[in-house]
Design a protein around this motif. Structure first.
Motif, PDB file in Angstrom:
ATOM      1  N   ARG A 226      48.147 -26.600  21.904  1.00  0.00           N
ATOM      2  CA  ARG A 226      47.793 -27.807  21.143  1.00  0.00           C
ATOM      3  C   ARG A 226      46.570 -28.487  21.789  1.00  0.00           C
ATOM      4  NH1 ARG A 226      51.519 -29.900  17.587  1.00  0.00           N
ATOM      5  NH2 ARG A 226      53.255 -28.481  17.212  1.00  0.00           N
TER       6      ARG A 226
ATOM      7  N   GLU D 156      39.379 -30.789  13.822  1.00  0.00           N
ATOM      8  CA  GLU D 156      40.008 -30.787  15.151  1.00  0.00           C
ATOM      9  C   GLU D 156      41.492 -31.066  15.058  1.00  0.00           C
ATOM     10  OE1 GLU D 156      36.763 -32.443  18.337  1.00  0.00           O
ATOM     11  OE2 GLU D 156      38.889 -32.899  18.612  1.00  0.00           O
ATOM     12  N   ARG D 160      44.572 -28.356  16.036  1.00  0.00           N
ATOM     13  CA  ARG D 160      45.660 -28.610  16.975  1.00  0.00           C
ATOM     14  C   ARG D 160      47.018 -28.530  16.289  1.00  0.00           C
ATOM     15  NH1 ARG D 160      41.736 -32.165  19.350  1.00  0.00           N
ATOM     16  NH2 ARG D 160      41.275 -31.433  21.447  1.00  0.00           N
ATOM     17  N   HIS D 216      37.840 -22.955  17.768  1.00  0.00           N
ATOM     18  CA  HIS D 216      38.061 -24.003  16.757  1.00  0.00           C
ATOM     19  C   HIS D 216      36.745 -24.659  16.353  1.00  0.00           C
ATOM     20  CE1 HIS D 216      37.547 -26.454  20.277  1.00  0.00           C
ATOM     21  NE2 HIS D 216      37.505 -27.525  19.538  1.00  0.00           N
TER      22      HIS D 216
END
Lengths: 227, 227, 227, 227
Positions: A226, D156, D160, D216
């Motif tokens: 995470r 973002e 996550r 990411h």
């Protein structure tokens, strides 16, 4: 035409082996350099690689390494890093200095020599293996923060300076533990550690990018994080 | 009660003088340390300061400096930095190493000694004078990028580690040229260079912050900059 | 000379009250604006403030608010924000839209009106109350991430555009919970929540910065956070 | 087994066409969605694509679009953005609101629908086309800054949240002008604009990343930029 050459500095761990194998299969002649070359015999045999001993934080040894390499050097990858963990009040200054030398000063020495060759030849790719410690300073990790931040600053400066000379520079944040025989992931958490072959693929993707669309930084991280 | 002590390392330029004067007027006893102390006589007289010679990149000299300071050390400010400009291909490795030592390793040495005193006493503020080179790697500036990035990584790590021990750590990005007698701003561009007194005020603001709302980083920059 | 005016939009919570009191004591005439003005009577009395009802996400109401204010407007602070928590798959699109309007679009509307007045008068300070959600996108918090990132982008753009016109713009990352009567901190963790008076002091420090050394961003966070 | 489906929203410009062709050749069935579908006939024919009209900032239309798509949706790419340039004092609030809706709110709507399908199916990749305006707020560009910062915050947060559910999310900063028939690069500056095929390759590289080493975020930029 001579095979393009890929130099991997700090060879030895799982990532270096994956890089060597993938770049070999992609048509590069492989050169491996490490402080301790004894552990490289098997990998060298697998990848038809030349092996050189080199302390990457020694200007003389790094200079000597590059003068030895023959053929068109197209890829240089810098892997070494060192860390000294602990409360800042208790760190040994000499150990801190050595660690910065390995992580950051060695990056500079190798990056400089690579730049000399590649600017002269008008092409090439220089990749630095980073860590999340280069974007975030963690507690009890001042040494690693200094080294990895410095390395990222170096890579950014080199990108801005060398891209217009057709030399591609990138810093890769390998954010997590790399899977290995010695360090296995929990059975119930598949792919929770970085597969070194998967990381190597992203390095190759960067090497193959068209110069109209170069990346100067990349982060790779397991899906379960995470972060 | 003994006056609180503020140590300014790398004293000599305009910012250090402004810091010394402002902190003196705010009630601190001033200690100045610099490699070259000859130029500090006037400032020392103005601020009733003690002056020590110290090469901040020497563990022994930094250790000696802190062992000499008496009284409650509440503020330590680190100013020295060094840069070596030029194409990365042409930089002298020894000069690069020295510059990193001054900008980054010296920050560590002084930060470590300050942390030891302040953690033991349960309070204090440690401030590092940074630059935009610590957040962006500029071309032809690999050395300064490495030093200032490393310093910022150090400060971040120290913030996360020391804040919960009631020691405040911050990195200040002084983004621009500082106005001085030697380096005056254009007459038609008022306040286009950083006034050292104005910078010093932001340092004092940080020192005075309540611990429930501490900043670990600040940037100051002239109004005319589009940055 | 007329007293300078400070407008606080989104008044009501502890931070707004601390800002109003501190700016009043610093010599500003206070104007409070909020969607719901009923709860402001006591604060208005304490700070001799004028109070206006205003939905900050309505262009007409924001325009009307600014046309009503008399005297030299020197400070404008924007506090409102809205969040909708939950898995992204379950969020109600209409609620998400409303929340972005409050956090980001309202910041634009108020910022624009403030800029018109201050550019015309040649001075002023505009401050936006942000959050760590504006620098890091947390899981289950897509809405707040969008609003606070957008607000930070707005503030950065305005800083670069308006600083050279002598209008100071800054975004303050209030990173943590604010202490209040309703939300008290654990007795064994003193100062583990942000004291609103302490935050307000940093706002005033920003307002008082000399234009040769302006900050465009600040973060405040309790000392106990390892963040 | 059914062909995997790739949905490209905001199809029409050079990047979308390159993405459609590359993903088609990589074995995806292509679905194109755009507000104006008239210009898509030729691309649709080339890539055997289905075409749908859709205003991406309309919750109803986006919901309808996803309910229409059949087969295993494995890739969703969001391209639309809107900007309103000019001094912040002169921007039309309604135009600003519309632009944020296209750049940011549409990203949310499409991202949410994609997440619903992919979380249910246990795999997939969602890519958002960003810009440097999402990492740096430029003057006279408050609107674009708000939209692109918000989009990056969304990406973002989704990364996550969704990575641990095996759905890969990334934000790609396309930093520069894209080469096209209408917008050619100077003859003496080869590859100084982003080649849309080169950008598309990086998208495919991201789609193919192994989940133990996901990125990411990525930035692509022409080699000539000193950025």
């Amino acid at each position: 035409m001579a095979e393009p050459v890929a130099l991997i500095v700090g060879a030895g761990d799982g990532l270096s082996a994956s890089l060597a194998r993938l770049l070999r299969s992609a048509g590069y002649r492989i050169v491996l350099a490490a402080r301790n070359t004894q552990k490289l015999a098997s990998l060298a045999a697998d990848t038809d690689a030349q092996v050189y001993g080199c302390d990457a934080s020694s200007p003389e040894q790094v200079s000597e390494l590059f003068s030895t390499i023959e053929g068109p050097l197209r890829v240089v990858i810098y892997n070494p890093s060192a860390r000294v963990r602990g409360p800042i009040t208790e760190l040994d200054p000499a150990a801190v200095h050595d660690a910065i030398d390995v992580t950051a000063y060695g990056s500079f020495l190798v990056g400089q020599q690579a730049a000399r060759v590649m600017v002269a030849e008008g092409e090439g790719t220089i990749l630095f293996t980073g860590a999340s410690a280069g974007v975030k300073g963690f507690p009890q990790s001042a040494t690693f923060a200094m080294g990895k931040f410095a390395q990222r600053g170096l890579a950014e400066s080199m990108s801005r300076e060398l891209h217009p000379q057709n030399v591609h520079v990138a810093w890769i944040n390998v954010d997590g533990g790399i899977r290995s025989a010695a360090l296995a992931e929990p059975a119930d958490r598949p792919d929770s550690m970085l597969d070194p072959d998967a990381i190597a693929q992203t390095y190759l993707d960067l090497i193959r990018q068209h110069r109209s669309a170069w990346s100067h930084e990349a982060t790779v991280r397991p899906w379960v994080e995470r972060f």
